[in-house]
Design a protein around this motif. Sequence first.
Motif, PDB file in Angstrom:
ATOM      1  N   ASP A 132       0.832  -1.207   0.000  1.00  0.00           N
ATOM      2  CA  ASP A 132       0.000   0.000   0.000  1.00  0.00           C
ATOM      3  C   ASP A 132       0.867   1.258   0.000  1.00  0.00           C
ATOM      4  N   ASP A 133       1.965   1.237   0.756  1.00  0.00           N
ATOM      5  CA  ASP A 133       2.850   2.396   0.808  1.00  0.00           C
ATOM      6  C   ASP A 133       3.433   2.728  -0.559  1.00  0.00           C
ATOM      7  N   LEU A 134       3.650   1.701  -1.370  1.00  0.00           N
ATOM      8  CA  LEU A 134       4.350   1.862  -2.646  1.00  0.00           C
ATOM      9  C   LEU A 134       3.421   1.915  -3.846  1.00  0.00           C
ATOM     10  N   ALA A 135       2.147   1.756  -3.614  1.00  0.00           N
ATOM     11  CA  ALA A 135       1.196   1.635  -4.724  1.00  0.00           C
ATOM     12  C   ALA A 135       1.225   2.835  -5.658  1.00  0.00           C
ATOM     13  N   ASP A 136       1.424   4.031  -5.116  1.00  0.00           N
ATOM     14  CA  ASP A 136       1.397   5.242  -5.933  1.00  0.00           C
ATOM     15  C   ASP A 136       2.789   5.739  -6.315  1.00  0.00           C
ATOM     16  N   GLN A 137       3.821   4.968  -5.986  1.00  0.00           N
ATOM     17  CA  GLN A 137       5.191   5.366  -6.345  1.00  0.00           C
ATOM     18  C   GLN A 137       5.478   4.987  -7.798  1.00  0.00           C
ATOM     19  N   PRO A 138       6.427   5.661  -8.443  1.00  0.00           N
ATOM     20  CA  PRO A 138       6.725   5.352  -9.839  1.00  0.00           C
ATOM     21  C   PRO A 138       7.358   3.972  -9.992  1.00  0.00           C
ATOM     22  N   ALA A 139       7.119   3.365 -11.140  1.00  0.00           N
ATOM     23  CA  ALA A 139       7.801   2.109 -11.464  1.00  0.00           C
ATOM     24  C   ALA A 139       9.281   2.395 -11.687  1.00  0.00           C
ATOM     25  N   TRP A 140      10.098   1.349 -11.577  1.00  0.00           N
ATOM     26  CA  TRP A 140      11.545   1.536 -11.725  1.00  0.00           C
ATOM     27  C   TRP A 140      11.901   2.149 -13.077  1.00  0.00           C
ATOM     28  N   ALA A 141      11.219   1.760 -14.125  1.00  0.00           N
ATOM     29  CA  ALA A 141      11.529   2.285 -15.457  1.00  0.00           C
ATOM     30  C   ALA A 141      11.368   3.803 -15.526  1.00  0.00           C
ATOM     31  N   GLU A 142      10.514   4.349 -14.658  1.00  0.00           N
ATOM     32  CA  GLU A 142      10.281   5.792 -14.662  1.00  0.00           C
ATOM     33  C   GLU A 142      11.374   6.584 -13.957  1.00  0.00           C
ATOM     34  N   ILE A 143      12.129   5.952 -13.074  1.00  0.00           N
ATOM     35  CA  ILE A 143      13.141   6.687 -12.297  1.00  0.00           C
ATOM     36  C   ILE A 143      14.558   6.184 -12.531  1.00  0.00           C
ATOM     37  N   SER A 144      14.716   5.089 -13.242  1.00  0.00           N
ATOM     38  CA  SER A 144      16.054   4.503 -13.391  1.00  0.00           C
ATOM     39  C   SER A 144      17.032   5.482 -14.035  1.00  0.00           C
ATOM     40  N   GLY A 145      16.552   6.300 -14.969  1.00  0.00           N
ATOM     41  CA  GLY A 145      17.424   7.286 -15.598  1.00  0.00           C
ATOM     42  C   GLY A 145      17.930   8.319 -14.603  1.00  0.00           C
ATOM     43  N   GLN A 146      17.066   8.730 -13.671  1.00  0.00           N
ATOM     44  CA  GLN A 146      17.480   9.686 -12.639  1.00  0.00           C
ATOM     45  C   GLN A 146      18.545   9.080 -11.730  1.00  0.00           C
ATOM     46  N   VAL A 147      18.323   7.840 -11.327  1.00  0.00           N
ATOM     47  CA  VAL A 147      19.281   7.169 -10.440  1.00  0.00           C
ATOM     48  C   VAL A 147      20.626   7.019 -11.141  1.00  0.00           C
ATOM     49  N   HIS A 148      20.563   6.567 -12.385  1.00  0.00           N
ATOM     50  CA  HIS A 148      21.795   6.372 -13.158  1.00  0.00           C
ATOM     51  C   HIS A 148      22.544   7.689 -13.311  1.00  0.00           C
ATOM     52  N   ALA A 149      21.839   8.752 -13.646  1.00  0.00           N
ATOM     53  CA  ALA A 149      22.481  10.041 -13.854  1.00  0.00           C
ATOM     54  C   ALA A 149      23.101  10.573 -12.571  1.00  0.00           C
ATOM     55  N   PHE A 150      22.436  10.363 -11.432  1.00  0.00           N
ATOM     56  CA  PHE A 150      22.963  10.881 -10.171  1.00  0.00           C
ATOM     57  C   PHE A 150      24.218  10.128  -9.750  1.00  0.00           C
ATOM     58  N   MET A 151      24.194   8.814  -9.892  1.00  0.00           N
ATOM     59  CA  MET A 151      25.356   8.025  -9.457  1.00  0.00           C
ATOM     60  C   MET A 151      26.474   8.060 -10.491  1.00  0.00           C
ATOM     61  N   SER A 152      26.106   8.144 -11.757  1.00  0.00           N
ATOM     62  CA  SER A 152      27.060   8.312 -12.855  1.00  0.00           C
ATOM     63  C   SER A 152      28.255   7.383 -12.677  1.00  0.00           C
ATOM     64  N   THR A 153      29.467   7.933 -12.695  1.00  0.00           N
ATOM     65  CA  THR A 153      30.679   7.120 -12.579  1.00  0.00           C
ATOM     66  C   THR A 153      31.380   7.346 -11.242  1.00  0.00           C
ATOM     67  N   ALA A 154      30.658   7.846 -10.236  1.00  0.00           N
ATOM     68  CA  ALA A 154      31.244   8.075  -8.918  1.00  0.00           C
ATOM     69  C   ALA A 154      31.633   6.749  -8.267  1.00  0.00           C
ATOM     70  N   TRP A 155      32.524   6.823  -7.308  1.00  0.00           N
ATOM     71  CA  TRP A 155      32.743   5.697  -6.406  1.00  0.00           C
ATOM     72  C   TRP A 155      31.485   5.523  -5.566  1.00  0.00           C
ATOM     73  N   ILE A 156      31.216   4.287  -5.147  1.00  0.00           N
ATOM     74  CA  ILE A 156      30.146   4.047  -4.197  1.00  0.00           C
ATOM     75  C   ILE A 156      30.711   3.304  -2.995  1.00  0.00           C
ATOM     76  N   CYS A 157      29.991   3.413  -1.897  1.00  0.00           N
ATOM     77  CA  CYS A 157      30.314   2.666  -0.684  1.00  0.00           C
ATOM     78  C   CYS A 157      29.024   2.091  -0.142  1.00  0.00           C
ATOM     79  N   ALA A 158      29.086   0.876   0.373  1.00  0.00           N
ATOM     80  CA  ALA A 158      27.918   0.253   0.995  1.00  0.00           C
ATOM     81  C   ALA A 158      28.405  -0.756   2.021  1.00  0.00           C
ATOM     82  N   HIS A 159      27.521  -1.139   2.918  1.00  0.00           N
ATOM     83  CA  HIS A 159      27.860  -2.187   3.883  1.00  0.00           C
ATOM     84  C   HIS A 159      27.469  -3.530   3.278  1.00  0.00           C
TER      85      HIS A 159
END
Length: 201
Positions: A66-93
């Motif tokens: 229910d929380d996610l029902a009105d959120q965009p599908a991945w195809a709608e935001i994947s370009g934004q995510v890709h552009a923001f992360m671009s070729t930067a280094w990432i860190c995660a646990h």
Amino acid sequence: MIFSSWPELLVVDVEGNGTTPPDLVEVAALPIRDGRPDKTTAKAWLTRPNRPVTSFATRVHGLSNDDLADQPAWAEISGQVHAFMSTAWICAHNAHTDYRVLSAHLPNWAPAGVLDTLRLAKATFPNLSKYSLDALIKHVEPDLSQAPAPGRHRATFDAFATAQLLIAMASRYETWDQLVATAVPPGLPGAPEPEKDPTLW
């Protein structure tokens, strides 16, 4: 450690819908600038998964269908995510997991490198009995007073906590290259090339 010498770096965290392989439901990317997490330029996305969120996943991160029902599908935001992360280094646990899931969702994404705070913690604190995010928060006691709501197991909070842990551990190393040699898992982007055996010529 001279933090101003670091390349562009984003601490990332993802949450999934509980299936195998997972669909993403949340992604957070938090820049590190001059040795501090920069919340002013951080990004976070909620996305409606293709498959329903399992009850187990909802119990972990608190996000329901229910929380996610009105959120965009991945195809709608994947370009934004890709552009923001671009070729930067990432860190995660436990970065293998986040890198694998993000790579599956962003097939043309190529980060400059991948730091893993789990691998770094095992080298920095070799005598701990556990290296989970919770165990490291308890051991290091980072300042989480400015961590985003709603709390643990949400991507924004976990990215902030991981960023604080990274900064605390990195301060024990003299150079970026030393940090990379310790924190990048073999086989992931940014891993140092293994030294070749000297020849006898």
